[in-house]
Design a protein around this motif. Structure first.
Motif, mmCIF file in Angstrom:
data_model
loop_
_atom_site.group_PDB
_atom_site.id
_atom_site.type_symbol
_atom_site.label_atom_id
_atom_site.label_comp_id
_atom_site.label_asym_id
_atom_site.label_seq_id
_atom_site.Cartn_x
_atom_site.Cartn_y
_atom_site.Cartn_z
ATOM 1 N N GLU A 90 49.578 0.907 59.679
ATOM 2 C CA GLU A 90 49.413 0.913 61.308
ATOM 3 C C GLU A 90 50.499 -0.076 61.937
ATOM 4 O OE1 GLU A 90 45.188 0.435 61.569
ATOM 5 O OE2 GLU A 90 44.824 2.479 61.221
ATOM 6 N N ARG A 91 50.359 -1.267 61.271
ATOM 7 C CA ARG A 91 51.354 -2.193 61.995
ATOM 8 C C ARG A 91 52.656 -1.817 61.714
ATOM 9 N NH1 ARG A 91 49.500 -8.118 59.990
ATOM 10 N NH2 ARG A 91 47.345 -8.207 60.495
ATOM 11 N N ALA A 92 53.027 -1.166 60.687
ATOM 12 C CA ALA A 92 54.673 -0.649 60.818
ATOM 13 C C ALA A 92 54.693 0.375 61.873
ATOM 14 C CB ALA A 92 55.052 -0.205 59.125
ATOM 15 N N TRP A 95 54.857 -1.451 65.200
ATOM 16 C CA TRP A 95 56.283 -2.215 65.252
ATOM 17 C C TRP A 95 57.164 -1.064 65.821
ATOM 18 C CZ3 TRP A 95 60.852 -1.913 63.188
ATOM 19 C CH2 TRP A 95 61.825 -2.991 63.119
ATOM 20 N N ALA A 96 57.505 0.116 65.137
ATOM 21 C CA ALA A 96 58.325 1.167 65.322
ATOM 22 C C ALA A 96 58.099 1.662 66.563
ATOM 23 C CB ALA A 96 58.222 2.140 64.280
ATOM 24 N N ARG A 97 56.764 1.717 67.213
ATOM 25 C CA ARG A 97 56.682 2.264 68.774
ATOM 26 C C ARG A 97 57.137 1.527 69.353
ATOM 27 N NH1 ARG A 97 53.852 6.763 69.180
ATOM 28 N NH2 ARG A 97 52.442 7.537 67.216
ATOM 29 N N VAL A 102 62.118 6.885 66.888
ATOM 30 C CA VAL A 102 61.675 8.284 66.813
ATOM 31 C C VAL A 102 60.676 8.506 65.647
ATOM 32 C CG1 VAL A 102 62.577 10.522 66.433
ATOM 33 C CG2 VAL A 102 63.990 9.060 67.489
ATOM 34 N N GLY A 103 60.717 7.957 64.720
ATOM 35 C CA GLY A 103 59.562 8.213 63.508
ATOM 36 C C GLY A 103 59.849 7.425 62.592
ATOM 37 N N MET A 104 59.100 7.733 61.352
ATOM 38 C CA MET A 104 58.799 6.938 60.247
ATOM 39 C C MET A 104 59.010 7.957 59.132
ATOM 40 S SD MET A 104 55.896 4.230 60.703
ATOM 41 C CE MET A 104 54.638 5.257 60.129
ATOM 42 N N TRP A 105 59.587 7.674 58.071
ATOM 43 C CA TRP A 105 59.746 8.741 56.887
ATOM 44 C C TRP A 105 59.569 7.752 55.567
ATOM 45 C CZ3 TRP A 105 63.829 10.007 53.451
ATOM 46 C CH2 TRP A 105 65.113 9.089 53.495
ATOM 47 N N LEU A 141 57.486 12.628 56.833
ATOM 48 C CA LEU A 141 57.956 12.132 58.099
ATOM 49 C C LEU A 141 56.639 12.319 58.999
ATOM 50 C CD1 LEU A 141 58.455 14.316 60.600
ATOM 51 C CD2 LEU A 141 60.210 14.594 58.957
ATOM 52 N N LYS A 142 56.841 11.105 59.860
ATOM 53 C CA LYS A 142 56.070 11.168 61.206
ATOM 54 C C LYS A 142 56.612 10.739 62.176
ATOM 55 C CE LYS A 142 51.692 8.948 62.453
ATOM 56 N NZ LYS A 142 50.498 7.891 62.222
ATOM 57 N N ARG A 143 56.566 11.825 63.236
ATOM 58 C CA ARG A 143 57.417 11.684 64.778
ATOM 59 C C ARG A 143 56.568 10.552 65.392
ATOM 60 N NH1 ARG A 143 61.972 14.355 65.207
ATOM 61 N NH2 ARG A 143 62.243 14.056 67.421
ATOM 62 N N LEU A 144 57.098 9.817 66.190
ATOM 63 C CA LEU A 144 56.186 9.046 66.916
ATOM 64 C C LEU A 144 56.225 9.090 68.459
ATOM 65 C CD1 LEU A 144 57.370 5.524 65.385
ATOM 66 C CD2 LEU A 144 55.256 6.819 64.802
#
Length: 144
Positions: A90-92, A95-97, A102-105, A141-144
Motif C-alpha cells: 500500500e505504501r509503495a 508513493w507511485a500514485r 502508470v503502474g507497478m509490476w 502487474l497493477k495499473r494505477l
C-alpha cells in the motif's frame, strides 16, 4: 570512430557495480537515441527496521520510465500474518500514485506468494513453466 572488435570476452560470476554501470549507461544512451526520452531510473525502498534501526525486511525496487518494478518484498517470519506485507504494498502504491506512475509490476515463484499479489489487485500477465523445474515463475502487474 568505431571501436575495435574486442579480442577478449571475460566471464565472471561477480560483475562489479562499475561493470554494471557501464552496461546501464550504454543501454540508457541507446534508449535516449531511439527517442524514448529520459528513463527516470530511481531506486526506492520501504524498509522495516528492527529495534536498533537495522533493516529486517521490506520492499525495494526501482522506477523505470513510468512503472515501479518491485524487485524484493520480504517480511520476517515473526511479522507474517500481521498485515505488514499489505502495508508495504500500500505504501509503495501510494508513493507511485503520488508521482503519477502508470503502474507497478513484479515477479514471484509459485512457491512464493502469487495469491498474495492477486488479492491485492495484481493481474498475472505471463508465466514461465519449469522455472524452477516442476514449478512456475509468475509475472504480475497493477495499473494505477
Amino acid at each position: 570512430m568505431a571501436h575495435e572488435r574486442p579480442t577478449d570476452i571475460r566471464f565472471t560470476l561477480e560483475p562489479t557495480d562499475a561493470d554494471n554501470d557501464v552496461l546501464v549507461q550504454i543501454i540508457r544512451s541507446a534508449n535516449t537515441a531511439a527517442g524514448s526520452g529520459p528513463d527516470g531510473y530511481q531506486p526506492v525502498g520501504f524498509l522495516i527496521t528492527g529495534p536498533e534501526g537495522e533493516t529486517i525486511g521490506g520492499l525495494s525496487g526501482y522506477v523505470l520510465f513510468d512503472w515501479l518494478f518491485i524487485q524484493f518484498l520480504a517480511v520476517p517470519e515473526s511479522l507474517r500474518g500481521e498485515g505488514v506485507g499489505t502495508e508495504l504494498l500500500e505504501r509503495a502504491e501510494s508513493w507511485a500514485r503520488e508521482r503519477g506512475l502508470v503502474g507497478m509490476w513484479l515477479d514471484t515463484f509459485a512457491f512464493g506468494a502469487p495469491e498474495f499479489y492477486r488479492t491485492h489487485g495484481f493481474t498475472q500477465f505471463a508465466a514461465i513453466e519449469d522455472h524452477p523445474r516442476g514449478s512456475r515463475r509468475h509475472f504480475f502487474l497493477k495499473r494505477l
